[in-house]
Scaffold this motif. Sequence first.
Motif, PDB file in Angstrom:
ATOM      1  N   GLY A 229       0.792  -1.220   0.000  1.00 55.83           N
ATOM      2  CA  GLY A 229       0.000   0.000   0.000  1.00 55.83           C
ATOM      3  C   GLY A 229       0.825   1.270   0.000  1.00 55.83           C
ATOM      4  N   LEU A 230       0.411   2.233  -0.831  1.00 56.47           N
ATOM      5  CA  LEU A 230       0.991   3.572  -0.863  1.00 56.47           C
ATOM      6  C   LEU A 230      -0.148   4.584  -0.896  1.00 56.47           C
ATOM      7  N   PRO A 231       0.047   5.763  -0.330  1.00 56.78           N
ATOM      8  CA  PRO A 231      -1.032   6.748  -0.278  1.00 56.78           C
ATOM      9  C   PRO A 231      -1.580   7.079  -1.658  1.00 56.78           C
ATOM     10  N   THR A 232      -2.871   7.256  -1.751  1.00 59.80           N
ATOM     11  CA  THR A 232      -3.659   7.632  -2.934  1.00 59.80           C
ATOM     12  C   THR A 232      -3.714   6.528  -3.985  1.00 59.80           C
ATOM     13  N   SER A 233      -3.152   5.354  -3.711  1.00 61.64           N
ATOM     14  CA  SER A 233      -3.019   4.316  -4.732  1.00 61.64           C
ATOM     15  C   SER A 233      -3.856   3.079  -4.434  1.00 61.64           C
ATOM     16  N   SER A 234      -4.946   3.230  -3.694  1.00 64.00           N
ATOM     17  CA  SER A 234      -5.693   2.027  -3.321  1.00 64.00           C
ATOM     18  C   SER A 234      -6.247   1.295  -4.537  1.00 64.00           C
ATOM     19  N   ALA A 235      -6.793   2.009  -5.510  1.00 68.52           N
ATOM     20  CA  ALA A 235      -7.304   1.349  -6.724  1.00 68.52           C
ATOM     21  C   ALA A 235      -6.164   0.956  -7.647  1.00 68.52           C
ATOM     22  N   TYR A 236      -5.261   1.891  -7.902  1.00 68.72           N
ATOM     23  CA  TYR A 236      -4.153   1.642  -8.825  1.00 68.72           C
ATOM     24  C   TYR A 236      -3.261   0.509  -8.315  1.00 68.72           C
ATOM     25  N   GLY A 237      -2.882   0.581  -7.046  1.00 71.16           N
ATOM     26  CA  GLY A 237      -2.002  -0.443  -6.478  1.00 71.16           C
ATOM     27  C   GLY A 237      -2.645  -1.816  -6.466  1.00 71.16           C
ATOM     28  N   ALA A 238      -3.944  -1.874  -6.154  1.00 72.09           N
ATOM     29  CA  ALA A 238      -4.640  -3.157  -6.156  1.00 72.09           C
ATOM     30  C   ALA A 238      -4.670  -3.760  -7.553  1.00 72.09           C
ATOM     31  N   SER A 239      -4.890  -2.911  -8.564  1.00 68.27           N
ATOM     32  CA  SER A 239      -4.905  -3.430  -9.940  1.00 68.27           C
ATOM     33  C   SER A 239      -3.528  -3.921 -10.357  1.00 68.27           C
ATOM     34  N   LYS A 240      -2.479  -3.239  -9.924  1.00 73.40           N
ATOM     35  CA  LYS A 240      -1.129  -3.650 -10.302  1.00 73.40           C
ATOM     36  C   LYS A 240      -0.690  -4.898  -9.532  1.00 73.40           C
ATOM     37  N   ALA A 241      -1.146  -5.033  -8.292  1.00 76.24           N
ATOM     38  CA  ALA A 241      -0.877  -6.271  -7.558  1.00 76.24           C
ATOM     39  C   ALA A 241      -1.522  -7.453  -8.277  1.00 76.24           C
ATOM     40  N   ALA A 242      -2.728  -7.238  -8.788  1.00 79.70           N
ATOM     41  CA  ALA A 242      -3.403  -8.285  -9.549  1.00 79.70           C
ATOM     42  C   ALA A 242      -2.619  -8.635 -10.806  1.00 79.70           C
ATOM     43  N   LEU A 243      -2.049  -7.636 -11.465  1.00 79.54           N
ATOM     44  CA  LEU A 243      -1.246  -7.893 -12.668  1.00 79.54           C
ATOM     45  C   LEU A 243      -0.001  -8.712 -12.347  1.00 79.54           C
ATOM     46  N   ILE A 244       0.638  -8.420 -11.218  1.00 83.62           N
ATOM     47  CA  ILE A 244       1.831  -9.189 -10.828  1.00 83.62           C
ATOM     48  C   ILE A 244       1.448 -10.643 -10.611  1.00 83.62           C
TER      49      ILE A 244
END
Length: 267
Positions: free
Chosen positions: A151-166
């Motif tokens: 988790g990083l600030p402001t990235s809840s949607a973006y980070g979750a989508s990129k975790a899914a890509l990994i």
Amino acid sequence: MANFSNPETGVAWVTGASSGIGRDVALRLARDGWTVAATARRREELDALATEANGLAGKIIACEGDVTDHTGMTRVALDIERNEGPIALCVLNAGVYLPIDARDFKADAFETTFAVNLTGVANCLEPAIAAMKARGRGQIALVASVTGYGGLPTSSAYGASKAALINLAETLRIELDPIGILVQVVNPGFIDTPATKHNPFPMPALMSSPDAADRIVTGLKSRGFEITFPRRFTYVLKALDFLPARWRLALVRRATGWNRADSTPLD
């Protein structure tokens, strides 16, 4: 066993090619002699990109399309194969970053983000894998992000989508390697693109988009699974995952300035 591709084996398909990393990757591949099928929604930018590639060792072909359109991406892939040659390399880069402040949480940002960043990739994978499987060779790179590490600030949607890509890339690597398709994941740190211009927190080791493209294309010439850079930053984020969650989250809060009660909300 999967093997990496080169301009003699076919065409490179790059999505999200109208700006930022995708644009610079397309240009770098064209300099290396590839015919690049560049996909994005904005035709004008794609035409300008194709013109900019004039005189390079390879060329760029504008292939307008929206990655969220399943049928449209199948049609784009078929057109590339019919008109330009077999798709040997895919760099699935199209993505959107919609910052979210959890103090003003917006669920619709998740719908948009996942439609582009995850389902959009799947829409391209379906025709690409089918074509490569028939030939018994091919190479696919999914452009994720170090925000997928944690988790990083402001990235809840973006980070979750990129975790899914990994996670998706890891699964594809396991399943497709035996049939000759090499799968890699690209996890950049902070890159100077329109998407990062207004981040309300420090961005250590910020890289230019052309430099990022050089790192990506160099990584594509290897069999390594993960292409990540700059390592002095991304490896620190990796190391944080070995810490207890309480320590890791406290360090991230402090490093990004979100440990203060008066942290400025997003507009």
